[in-house]
Design an enzyme around this catalytic site. Structure first.
Site, PDB file in Angstrom:
ATOM      1  NE  ARG A 241      -3.716  -2.285   2.445  1.00 19.47           N
ATOM      2  CZ  ARG A 241      -3.459  -3.513   2.893  1.00 19.47           C
ATOM      3  NH1 ARG A 241      -2.260  -3.778   3.415  1.00 19.47           N
ATOM      4  NH2 ARG A 241      -4.348  -4.474   2.821  1.00 19.47           N
ATOM      5  CE  LYS A 268      -8.072  -1.312   4.675  1.00 19.32           C
ATOM      6  NZ  LYS A 268      -8.590  -1.334   3.283  1.00 19.32           N
ATOM      7  CG  HIS A 331      -4.305   1.392  -3.473  1.00 20.83           C
ATOM      8  ND1 HIS A 331      -4.868   0.209  -3.900  1.00 20.83           N
ATOM      9  CD2 HIS A 331      -4.236   1.307  -2.128  1.00 20.83           C
ATOM     10  CE1 HIS A 331      -5.158  -0.541  -2.851  1.00 20.83           C
ATOM     11  NE2 HIS A 331      -4.781   0.095  -1.756  1.00 20.83           N
ATOM     12  NE  ARG A 334      -2.648  -2.989  -1.959  1.00 24.54           N
ATOM     13  CZ  ARG A 334      -2.368  -4.022  -1.169  1.00 24.54           C
ATOM     14  NH1 ARG A 334      -1.107  -4.338  -0.923  1.00 24.54           N
ATOM     15  NH2 ARG A 334      -3.325  -4.732  -0.615  1.00 24.54           N
ATOM     16  CG  HIS A 358      -6.079  -8.603   0.221  1.00 25.97           C
ATOM     17  ND1 HIS A 358      -6.355  -8.955  -1.079  1.00 25.97           N
ATOM     18  CD2 HIS A 358      -5.813  -7.276   0.183  1.00 25.97           C
ATOM     19  CE1 HIS A 358      -6.258  -7.898  -1.866  1.00 25.97           C
ATOM     20  NE2 HIS A 358      -5.935  -6.861  -1.111  1.00 25.97           N
ATOM     21  CE1 TYR A 368      -0.543 -25.291   6.718  1.00 28.98           C
ATOM     22  CE2 TYR A 368      -1.847 -24.245   4.989  1.00 28.98           C
ATOM     23  CZ  TYR A 368      -0.969 -25.235   5.399  1.00 28.98           C
ATOM     24  OH  TYR A 368      -0.506 -26.148   4.503  1.00 28.98           O
TER      25      TYR A 368
END
Length: 405
Positions: A241, A268, A331, A334, A358, A368
């Protein structure tokens, strides 16, 4: 015998205070200074007490009698009027101390101590400024209607997203006030759905391989600040970001392991994030290290090395290169990476999602994946940087196989 206005006007100060009696415990205390003070003598809990009822002439004889009668009604209900007054004064003082502004500042200080990013607390303070109409109101007394009126002012100016975010910020402050026993309810909660929802604006990004190559060549030809050029070069390779990029610190870069570890406070989702660095990313960082390596930030502000690059620097550079707001944003790197990596068919969706940091709703699954996809992410970072090099060189475009469901 009742006190009269004639007797009051005739009262003269003496060397010591003296009383002019009225009825039912009311009297006027004449001070040596000439001051005239209304007092009520009463008994409560077996003790004789006195209650101040004001000063003459600000409080007239009839007003003093009315206050006396109100106090006696409390006594009839077994309530000590003096104690009741002190309780009310304490509650009023507490209300004044616990204004929305004071509670909000306390909340902002709290999240700052918890390690929230400077940009988060800066926006919170800006939201507080916009909520100034309720800032000095006791937080426990603010109604949903009062808050809505403040939010509607932003909406009326066309600031739909700002109004929504203000409601959300206010809700967090009121929730904190409830948790700390300064309020009994959250007036922002009933306002969900009361504001006009802004149209969702997707951040512009270049998604066609050929045009990505053109963008990379434009970045190579950029003639602005060297640190800005370095940030522009690195952004496509790490696709973090914009805020995470401009706040990068040299202490977070491990050149030996070729990894950039971003602390949770800057992310974030409030989870630490590791970014594998391709050889191309490492080379870019080595180049900029010669310029800024002695300071804290990888990409410091041009005005002060003690601060990171401005949040508008990357976007402004893109505009100078001729890319409008509907074409590419900071941005957008991304989105470019997400789209082309997914379309390549070479990498698992989970690895791509982890690379983009995310949030995974399943916390066990997320924990995991943080470890399970690291090897794949390292390989993906290397492949992606090599692919970008080929696009920049304007060579043969690698055919991406679109994934079908």
């Amino acid at each position: 015998m009742s006190l009269t206005y004639t007797a009051i006007r005739a009262a003269k100060p003496r060397a010591k205070p003296y009383k002019l009696a009225d009825e039912k415990g009311l009297f006027l205390l004449v001070q040596p200074s000439g001051g005239l003070l209304w007092r009520l003598k009463y008994r409560a809990d077996g003790k004789e007490k006195k209650l101040s009822l004001g000063t003459y002439p600000a409080t007239s004889l009839s007003d003093a009698r009315a206050r006396r009668d109100a106090a006696r009604k409390l006594l009839e209900a077994s309530v000590d009027p003096g104690a009741a007054r002190k309780q009310k004064q304490a509650e009023q003082a507490l209300s004044i101390a616990n204004t929305f502004k004071s509670v909000a500042m306390e909340y902002i200080d709290k999240i700052e101590r918890e390690g929230r990013t400077a940009s988060t607390t800066k926006k919170a303070r800006w939201f507080l400024e916009l909520l100034a109409p309720i800032g000095e109101r006791p937080v426990a007394e603010i109604s949903p209607q009062e808050l809505l009126a403040t939010l509607k002012k932003q909406e009326a100016r066309g600031r739909l997203e700002t109004a929504q975010r203000l409601r959300s910020f206010a809700a967090r402050v009121f929730r904190y006030a409830v948790a700390t026993t300064r309020a009994s309810s959250n007036p922002a909660e009933p306002l969900r759905g009361a504001l006009v929802s802004p149209r969702v604006k997707h951040r512009a990004a270049i998604l066609e391989p050929k045009r990505v190559g053109e963008l990379l060549r434009a970045i190579e030809g950029y003639e602005g600040q060297p640190t800005t050029m370095a940030a522009l070069k690195l952004a496509p390779h790490v696709f973090v970001r914009p805020g995470e990029l401009r706040h990068a610190e040299w202490a977070e870069i491990d050149f030996d392991k070729a990894v950039w570890i971003i602390p949770a406070g800057k992310m974030k989702m409030r989870q630490p994030h590791s970014v594998p660095l391709s050889k191309q990313a490492v080379a870019i960082l080595h180049d900029v290290q010669r310029l800024t390596g002695r300071g804290r930030y990888v990409f410091p502000s041009t005005r002060s090395a003690a601060r990171p690059m401005s949040e508008n620097t990357i976007t402004a550079a893109l505009r100078r290169m001729g890319y409008g707001g509907d074409e590419m944003t900071g941005h957008g790197f991304r989105s470019t990476a997400s789209t082309l990596l997914n379309e390549s068919g070479r990498w698992s969706a989970d690895a791509i999602e982890r690379a983009l940091a995310h949030k995974d709703a399943d916390l066990v699954r997320a924990a995991y994946h943080r470890g399970a996809h690291w090897k794949e992410r390292v390989e993906m970072a290397a492949w992606w940087s090599n692919y970008l090099d080929k696009l920049r060189a304007g060579g043969e475009i690698i055919q991406l196989s679109r994934i079908t469901s």
